[in-house]
Design a protein around this motif. Sequence first.
Motif, short mmCIF file in Angstrom:
data_model
loop_
_atom_site.label_atom_id
_atom_site.label_comp_id
_atom_site.label_asym_id
_atom_site.label_seq_id
_atom_site.Cartn_x
_atom_site.Cartn_y
_atom_site.Cartn_z
N ARG A 109 0.76 -1.16 0.02
CA ARG A 109 -0.06 0.17 0.03
C ARG A 109 0.75 1.35 -0.08
NH1 ARG A 109 -5.06 0.72 -1.43
NH2 ARG A 109 -5.63 -1.25 -0.29
N PHE A 110 1.84 1.52 0.82
CA PHE A 110 2.88 2.41 1.19
C PHE A 110 4.06 1.94 1.60
CE2 PHE A 110 -1.49 4.31 2.12
CZ PHE A 110 -1.54 5.55 1.45
N THR A 111 5.20 2.40 1.04
CA THR A 111 6.23 2.17 1.80
C THR A 111 6.52 2.45 3.16
OG1 THR A 111 7.46 4.01 1.41
CG2 THR A 111 7.60 2.37 -0.59
N MET A 112 7.37 1.69 3.75
CA MET A 112 7.26 2.17 5.45
C MET A 112 7.74 3.47 5.45
SD MET A 112 8.94 -1.66 6.62
CE MET A 112 9.04 -1.01 8.48
N GLU A 113 8.83 4.18 4.83
CA GLU A 113 9.26 5.59 4.78
C GLU A 113 7.82 6.21 4.72
OE1 GLU A 113 9.13 8.18 2.36
OE2 GLU A 113 10.03 9.41 3.79
#
Length: 326
Positions: free
Chosen positions: A179-183
């Motif tokens: 979904r989203f990168t961890m950053e």
Amino acid sequence: MDTRTRVLNAMDKKPVDHVPVGMWHHFLEGEDDGENCVQAHLRYYRETDLDFLKVMDDPYIYPIPDTVRSAKDLWDLEPLGPGHPFIREQVWRVKRIVEEIGRERCVFYNIFSPISCFRFGTGLGSYDRLMQYLSEDPLAVMHALDVIAQDQTALAKAAITEAGCDGAYYVVHSGEKGRFTMEEYRRLFEPSNLYVLEHINRYSDYNILHCCGWAGRKNNLELWKDYPVKCVNWAVHVEELPIPEGRFFFRDKAVLGGFETLHLNDECTEYQGILYTGTKEEIQDYTRELIRFCGKRGLLIGADCTIASNIDPERVRWVVEAAREI
């Protein structure tokens, strides 16, 4: 040992006479508002004899104005404030329940993270609006999340200090892999997440983090492993992270979970897991083996997520009965 002490001891990883059990489900139309909702919670509690109760906030849609049509409109958002009907109705609900059972049982209130509120408020859980607004102006989205965080903090404060619940069940979403990168997640969503959680910790030491594995989607659990809570509830079966390994992963916090409750379709009319498919003997054998496998220290038996609204409460009571035998 009285039931309240048992639950708080489990969360503190102190000795208990037996492992406490808590499971919950959403309440459907007709049982999701006002006194009907209060009575539905109390009826479910009495039918199952749970050791603690988590109060649901159905139906939950944060009131983002219809005038919001683009990211630039988000800059106009301001906190609802602690006196807003959206907050006051929820506080009234949990206060009524605490008045009825708070002396005999611990009561926790469901508090969604700001990103969850934003999704529900802009599209019933859809990511379409969120992704649109992030592409237009990510800072505007972060502003909206900061506004919502102030309201969720006000709600949690009132639920604990005014209504008398023992703590919050804090729900985090949107960390699923891909979904989203961890950053990206840490930059966009973590500040508002932690704003609410750190304020909740001012009002209660007994708060539970729910790492939601909704629809069977695995999360980047690394995002939440150090969140400051007393107890963690993750989707053991979705994440394929058993309780003993999860204890180590989440820094030896108390653990809530053990039963599989996977939604198999969008209508949530079919679930999988022994809680739904097993006989009484199978469910109780599973409960006893779960306790033997995990140990009683810092363990509260629950489920990966909410259980089916139409489940026979007797099935939950079978778990409670078995847990009290050990």
